[in-house]
Motif scaffolding. Structure first.
Motif, PDB file in Angstrom:
ATOM      1  N   ALA A  72       0.831  -1.206   0.000  1.00 44.10           N
ATOM      2  CA  ALA A  72       0.000   0.000   0.000  1.00 44.10           C
ATOM      3  C   ALA A  72       0.863   1.253   0.000  1.00 44.10           C
ATOM      4  O   ALA A  72       2.005   1.257   0.463  1.00 44.10           O
ATOM      5  CB  ALA A  72      -0.914   0.007   1.211  1.00 44.10           C
ATOM      6  N   ASP A  73       0.298   2.320  -0.539  1.00 51.07           N
ATOM      7  CA  ASP A  73       0.902   3.649  -0.540  1.00 51.07           C
ATOM      8  C   ASP A  73      -0.177   4.609  -0.065  1.00 51.07           C
ATOM      9  O   ASP A  73      -1.303   4.590  -0.572  1.00 51.07           O
ATOM     10  CB  ASP A  73       1.372   4.005  -1.951  1.00 51.07           C
ATOM     11  N   ALA A  74       0.141   5.465   0.897  1.00 51.85           N
ATOM     12  CA  ALA A  74      -0.889   6.290   1.534  1.00 51.85           C
ATOM     13  C   ALA A  74      -1.458   7.379   0.646  1.00 51.85           C
ATOM     14  O   ALA A  74      -2.489   7.962   0.981  1.00 51.85           O
ATOM     15  CB  ALA A  74      -0.341   6.907   2.826  1.00 51.85           C
ATOM     16  N   ASP A  75      -0.804   7.718  -0.474  1.00 50.42           N
ATOM     17  CA  ASP A  75      -1.385   8.727  -1.349  1.00 50.42           C
ATOM     18  C   ASP A  75      -1.285   8.365  -2.829  1.00 50.42           C
ATOM     19  O   ASP A  75      -1.251   9.230  -3.694  1.00 50.42           O
ATOM     20  CB  ASP A  75      -0.819  10.127  -1.090  1.00 50.42           C
ATOM     21  N   ASN A  76      -1.222   7.070  -3.117  1.00 50.59           N
ATOM     22  CA  ASN A  76      -1.313   6.569  -4.488  1.00 50.59           C
ATOM     23  C   ASN A  76      -2.046   5.239  -4.476  1.00 50.59           C
ATOM     24  O   ASN A  76      -1.967   4.493  -3.493  1.00 50.59           O
ATOM     25  CB  ASN A  76       0.072   6.353  -5.110  1.00 50.59           C
ATOM     26  N   ILE A  77      -2.735   4.955  -5.560  1.00 48.81           N
ATOM     27  CA  ILE A  77      -3.357   3.649  -5.727  1.00 48.81           C
ATOM     28  C   ILE A  77      -2.538   2.800  -6.688  1.00 48.81           C
ATOM     29  O   ILE A  77      -2.198   1.660  -6.401  1.00 48.81           O
ATOM     30  CB  ILE A  77      -4.803   3.782  -6.231  1.00 48.81           C
ATOM     31  N   THR A  78      -2.184   3.337  -7.844  1.00 45.82           N
ATOM     32  CA  THR A  78      -1.475   2.573  -8.855  1.00 45.82           C
ATOM     33  C   THR A  78       0.031   2.653  -8.629  1.00 45.82           C
ATOM     34  O   THR A  78       0.600   3.743  -8.602  1.00 45.82           O
ATOM     35  CB  THR A  78      -1.813   3.074 -10.264  1.00 45.82           C
ATOM     36  N   LEU A  79       0.659   1.488  -8.459  1.00 50.55           N
ATOM     37  CA  LEU A  79       2.095   1.394  -8.232  1.00 50.55           C
ATOM     38  C   LEU A  79       2.714   0.507  -9.303  1.00 50.55           C
ATOM     39  O   LEU A  79       2.048  -0.345  -9.895  1.00 50.55           O
ATOM     40  CB  LEU A  79       2.376   0.803  -6.851  1.00 50.55           C
ATOM     41  N   THR A  80       3.999   0.716  -9.543  1.00 51.26           N
ATOM     42  CA  THR A  80       4.734  -0.108 -10.503  1.00 51.26           C
ATOM     43  C   THR A  80       5.657  -1.056  -9.752  1.00 51.26           C
ATOM     44  O   THR A  80       6.484  -0.626  -8.938  1.00 51.26           O
ATOM     45  CB  THR A  80       5.553   0.769 -11.462  1.00 51.26           C
ATOM     46  N   TYR A  81       5.514  -2.346 -10.020  1.00 53.21           N
ATOM     47  CA  TYR A  81       6.311  -3.390  -9.385  1.00 53.21           C
ATOM     48  C   TYR A  81       7.303  -3.938 -10.410  1.00 53.21           C
ATOM     49  O   TYR A  81       6.927  -4.285 -11.527  1.00 53.21           O
ATOM     50  CB  TYR A  81       5.419  -4.530  -8.904  1.00 53.21           C
ATOM     51  N   THR A  82       8.563  -4.024 -10.034  1.00 53.57           N
ATOM     52  CA  THR A  82       9.605  -4.560 -10.912  1.00 53.57           C
ATOM     53  C   THR A  82      10.287  -5.721 -10.210  1.00 53.57           C
ATOM     54  O   THR A  82      10.702  -5.598  -9.048  1.00 53.57           O
ATOM     55  CB  THR A  82      10.635  -3.481 -11.275  1.00 53.57           C
ATOM     56  N   LEU A  83      10.405  -6.834 -10.923  1.00 56.15           N
ATOM     57  CA  LEU A  83      11.055  -8.024 -10.379  1.00 56.15           C
ATOM     58  C   LEU A  83      12.460  -8.149 -10.947  1.00 56.15           C
ATOM     59  O   LEU A  83      12.662  -8.038 -12.167  1.00 56.15           O
ATOM     60  CB  LEU A  83      10.233  -9.266 -10.727  1.00 56.15           C
ATOM     61  N   PHE A  84      13.433  -8.361 -10.060  1.00 55.30           N
ATOM     62  CA  PHE A  84      14.833  -8.537 -10.459  1.00 55.30           C
ATOM     63  C   PHE A  84      15.297  -9.948 -10.109  1.00 55.30           C
ATOM     64  O   PHE A  84      15.014 -10.467  -9.022  1.00 55.30           O
ATOM     65  CB  PHE A  84      15.733  -7.531  -9.744  1.00 55.30           C
ATOM     66  N   ARG A  85      16.027 -10.560 -11.042  1.00 56.87           N
ATOM     67  CA  ARG A  85      16.812 -11.759 -10.761  1.00 56.87           C
ATOM     68  C   ARG A  85      18.244 -11.294 -10.634  1.00 56.87           C
ATOM     69  O   ARG A  85      18.864 -10.856 -11.600  1.00 56.87           O
ATOM     70  CB  ARG A  85      16.690 -12.788 -11.882  1.00 56.87           C
ATOM     71  N   GLY A  86      18.749 -11.295  -9.413  1.00 51.70           N
ATOM     72  CA  GLY A  86      20.042 -10.652  -9.187  1.00 51.70           C
ATOM     73  C   GLY A  86      19.899  -9.174  -9.483  1.00 51.70           C
ATOM     74  O   GLY A  86      19.084  -8.483  -8.878  1.00 51.70           O
ATOM     75  N   ASN A  87      20.688  -8.687 -10.457  1.00 59.14           N
ATOM     76  CA  ASN A  87      20.575  -7.292 -10.864  1.00 59.14           C
ATOM     77  C   ASN A  87      19.904  -7.140 -12.219  1.00 59.14           C
ATOM     78  O   ASN A  87      19.901  -6.054 -12.804  1.00 59.14           O
ATOM     79  CB  ASN A  87      21.957  -6.639 -10.910  1.00 59.14           C
ATOM     80  N   ASP A 106      -3.062  -1.824  -8.966  1.00 56.05           N
ATOM     81  CA  ASP A 106      -3.756  -0.996  -7.989  1.00 56.05           C
ATOM     82  C   ASP A 106      -3.699  -1.666  -6.623  1.00 56.05           C
ATOM     83  O   ASP A 106      -3.959  -2.868  -6.496  1.00 56.05           O
ATOM     84  CB  ASP A 106      -5.213  -0.796  -8.385  1.00 56.05           C
ATOM     85  N   SER A 107      -3.363  -0.884  -5.593  1.00 52.01           N
ATOM     86  CA  SER A 107      -3.253  -1.402  -4.234  1.00 52.01           C
ATOM     87  C   SER A 107      -3.988  -0.488  -3.275  1.00 52.01           C
ATOM     88  O   SER A 107      -3.994   0.734  -3.445  1.00 52.01           O
ATOM     89  CB  SER A 107      -1.783  -1.496  -3.809  1.00 52.01           C
ATOM     90  N   TYR A 108      -4.592  -1.065  -2.248  1.00 48.78           N
ATOM     91  CA  TYR A 108      -5.330  -0.310  -1.244  1.00 48.78           C
ATOM     92  C   TYR A 108      -4.921  -0.797   0.141  1.00 48.78           C
ATOM     93  O   TYR A 108      -4.551  -1.959   0.309  1.00 48.78           O
ATOM     94  CB  TYR A 108      -6.841  -0.510  -1.433  1.00 48.78           C
ATOM     95  N   PRO A 109      -4.987   0.058   1.160  1.00 49.79           N
ATOM     96  CA  PRO A 109      -4.565  -0.364   2.494  1.00 49.79           C
ATOM     97  C   PRO A 109      -5.328  -1.573   3.016  1.00 49.79           C
ATOM     98  O   PRO A 109      -4.795  -2.343   3.814  1.00 49.79           O
ATOM     99  CB  PRO A 109      -4.839   0.883   3.352  1.00 49.79           C
ATOM    100  N   TRP A 110      -6.573  -1.750   2.585  1.00 52.38           N
ATOM    101  CA  TRP A 110      -7.397  -2.837   3.090  1.00 52.38           C
ATOM    102  C   TRP A 110      -7.408  -4.067   2.171  1.00 52.38           C
ATOM    103  O   TRP A 110      -8.035  -5.066   2.490  1.00 52.38           O
ATOM    104  CB  TRP A 110      -8.830  -2.352   3.286  1.00 52.38           C
TER     105      TRP A 110
END
Length: 505
Positions: free
Chosen positions: A435-450, A459-463
Motif C-alpha cells: 500500500a501507498d498512503a497517497d497513491n493507488i497505482t504502483l509499478t512493481y519490478t522483479l529482479f533476478r540478481g541485478n 492498484d493497491s489499497y490499504p485494506w
C-alpha cells in the motif's frame, strides 16, 4: 460548514479524479501523489483537548475548541507549550502558533473569516472575551488580533455554525433569541456593526452547519431540524440569503426521514463553484452517515456516497472532497467492507463521490470516536482538527495538517518474494502488492540478481493487497542458485524489498 477563506487553487488541485476500485489515478510527475494533497502530516503544534472549528485568513489559521493549552510537535500532554483558552492562531506555513491569545470563558464551536481576510468571527459557549461581555459570538481584527469594540450581538445560547458573505454573518446553533428577539436556531447579523438582520428561516431544532454559495445566491443550512418556517425540511435546506425563505432542494430527499431506529443529522456543508457538498452523521447501526453533492443553484442531487461511519467534516479542494469520519464500511461504493478497520481520513472524487487515493489516518478519541471534527484549507493544504491523539500512528493531539509538499508518502517496503523450483530449469516467483498512503497505482519490478525480468502496474489499497504477479522464469541453469527481489515505485519514491534465493532443479 465552510469557513470563508482566501482560496488559491493550484494546478495540482485540479488533476483528474482517481476512482476505485477499477480506475487508475492520474499522478503528478513531480509531486508523486494521486490527489491534491500528500498523506504525509506536516509539523504542527498540538492542543491538550479537542479542536472543534478551523478557519483560514491569508497565512493564519484559527482554531477553536475545548483546549486550554497548546504545545510543540512530538511533546506529550503537560510538557512545554503555552496557555490558549479555547482559541488559538497558527502560521499556515510552519504550523507554529502566533501571539494571538484572547481569554475566553467557554468553548469555541464555530469560526469564519471574511473573504477579504480582515475579520474573524467566533461562536460557541463563551460569555466573556478578555473580560468583556460577548454572548456566544465575537469578532476580532486579523491585522491586530484585537477584539472588535462595539460588535457584540447577544445570542441566548451556543453558536455552533458560522458563515460570512459580504456584509452578512450567518449563524446557527442551539439558541432561541438574538438581541432579545426571537430567532430559532438561525439568525444573521451585519459584519460591519453586528446589528440583527431580518433573516429568519425559523428552524425547529439545532443547526450544526451553514455555508453560502460562492455567488451568494443561496444559503445552505443543516442540522437536526425537520422544518423551516413550518414547512417540512429534513436536516438540510437551501434558503434565500436575504429573506430566509426556503427554496426547493431535491437532494435533501436523499437523507432518510427520522425514525426510532435512525436519525441522520447534517454535520458539515462546503460549497465550491456550482456544487454544494453535505456530510451526515447518523444514530444507530446502519443509519445514513454519508456525503452527497448537489447543484448549488437547483439543489438537485449529483451523487451520494453511502459509507457508514459518521462524517463530521468535509472540504472541497479542486476536484477532490476530503472527509473526516470514522468510516468502517464503504462496500456500497466499491470500497472496503466492514471488518477492515476504520479510516478516519479519506478523499472522494468531487465529480462522482467514489473513493480516491489518499489514506492517512488518525485514531478516534474522546467520546465521539470520530477523530477529525473540523477542516479548513487555504487551497493547497488541509488543516484537520478533532479529538484524536495519533496521526499516521504517531503522537499528535487535536490538530494536524497536510500539504502538497513535493514527494508524498512512500510505498510500503515489499516483502521477500515467494520462490519455488519444481521443474527443470524453471523458477516460479510470486509477490503481494503493498500500500501507498497517497497513491493507488504502483509499478512493481522483479529482479533476478541485478537483471530486470518483469514489470507490472497494479492498484493497491490499504485494506486489500492481493498477489501483484506470478512470474515463470525459464531457461535457467540446473543446479545454480538464483535470487529474486521486488522493487516498487509510485513514480517518485522507490522501495526495494529483501531477496529470496532458490536452487534451480
Amino acid at each position: 460548514m465552510k469557513k470563508a477563506v482566501l482560496v488559491v487553487v493550484t494546478a495540482l488541485a485540479v488533476i483528474g479524479a482517481a476512482l476505485i476500485p477499477s480506475g487508475r489515478p492520474v499522478e503528478a510527475a513531480t509531486q508523486g501523489f494521486g490527489s491534491a494533497l500528500s498523506a504525509l502530516r506536516q509539523a504542527t503544534w498540538q492542543t491538550n483537548a479537542s479542536v472543534n472549528a478551523l478557519a483560514v485568513a491569508g497565512n493564519t489559521v484559527y482554531a477553536g475548541g475545548l483546549f486550554t493549552r497548546i504545545r510543540q510537535p512530538g511533546q506529550p500532554v503537560g510538557r512545554g507549550g503555552a496557555v490558549r483558552s479555547y482559541l488559538a492562531a497558527f502560521n499556515r506555513s510552519t504550523g507554529a502558533p502566533t501571539g494571538f491569545a484572547p481569554k475566553l470563558d467557554g468553548a469555541v464551536w464555530a469560526i469564519a473569516t471574511s473573504s477579504d481576510g480582515k475579520w474573524v468571527v467566533i461562536g460557541g459557549d463563551f460569555t466573556t472575551v478578555n473580560g468583556l461581555p460577548r454572548k456566544h459570538l465575537a469578532m476580532f481584527s486579523v491585522a491586530t488580533g484585537k477584539l472588535v469594540a462595539g460588535w457584540d450581538p447577544a445570542v441566548a445560547y451556543r453558536v455552533s455554525a458560522l458563515a460570512i458573505y459580504g456584509n452578512s454573518v450567518y449563524l446557527g446553533g442551539s439558541f432561541g433569541r438574538v438581541d432579545n428577539q426571537e430567532r430559532n436556531y438561525l439568525a444573521a447579523v451585519t459584519l460591519k456593526t453586528g446589528a440583527l438582520l431580518p433573516w429568519d428561516p425559523d428552524a425547529d431544532d439545532e443547526v450544526f452547519a451553514i455555508d453560502v454559495a460562492d455567488n451568494g445566491s443561496r444559503v445552505f443550512v443543516g442540522g437536526g431540524f425537520t422544518s423551516l418556517k413550518d414547512e417540512d425540511h429534513n436536516a438540510l435546506a437551501m434558503v434565500h440569503p436575504t429573506t430566509g425563505v426556503p427554496f426547493a432542494m431535491p437532494a435533501a430527499a436523499a437523507i432518510p426521514e427520522p425514525s426510532p431506529d435512525c436519525v441522520s443529522r447534517v454535520k458539515d456543508i462546503d460549497t465550491l463553484g456550482n456544487k454544494v457538498f453535505v456530510a451526515n452523521a447518523g444514530s444507530g447501526s446502519g443509519c445514513y452517515d454519508g456525503v452527497l453533492a448537489a447543484d448549488a443553484r437547483t439543489g438537485k442531487l449529483l451523487w451520494q456516497n453511502l459509507c457508514l461511519g459518521a462524517t463530521e467534516a468535509i472540504k472541497a479542494i479542486g476536484n477532490w472532497l476530503y472527509k473526516g469520519s470514522h468510516a468502517h464500511d464503504c462496500s456500497k461504493n466499491g470500497g472496503f467492507k466492514d471488518g477492515n478497520g476504520t479510516r478516519h481520513l479519506l478523499v472522494e472524487s468531487a465529480t462522482t463521490g467514489k473513493l480516491g487515493p489518499w489514506f492517512p489516518n488518525t485514531n478516534g478519541g474522546g467520546t465521539t470516536e470520530v477523530g477529525p471534527l473540523a477542516f479548513a484549507s487555504g487551497g493547497s493544504d488541509l488543516w484537520v482538527g478533532g479529538d484524536f491523539t495519533l496521526v499516521n500512528g504517531r503522537r499528535q493531539q487535536g490538530l494536524t495538517r497536510f500539504s502538497n509538499a513535493v514527494g508524498g508518502a512512500q510505498p510500503a517496503t515489499p516483502g521477500a518474494p515467494k520462490v519455488s523450483s519444481t521443474r527443470a530449469g524453471r523458477a516460479v516467483v510470486s509477490f503481494p502488492r503493498v500500500a501507498d498512503a497517497d497513491n493507488i497505482t504502483l509499478t512493481y519490478t522483479l529482479f533476478r540478481g541485478n537483471t530486470k525480468v518483469g514489470s507490472w502496474r497494479r492498484d493497491s489499497y490499504p485494506w486489500l493487497k492481493p498477489t501483484a504477479a506470478t512470474f515463470n522464469d525459464s531457461g535457467l541453469k540446473r543446479g545454480q542458485t538464483v535470487s529474486y527481489r521486488v522493487q516498487v515505485t509510485d513514480g517518485r519514491n522507490v522501495r526495494t524489498g529483501p531477496a529470496t534465493a532458490v536452487k534451480v532443479r
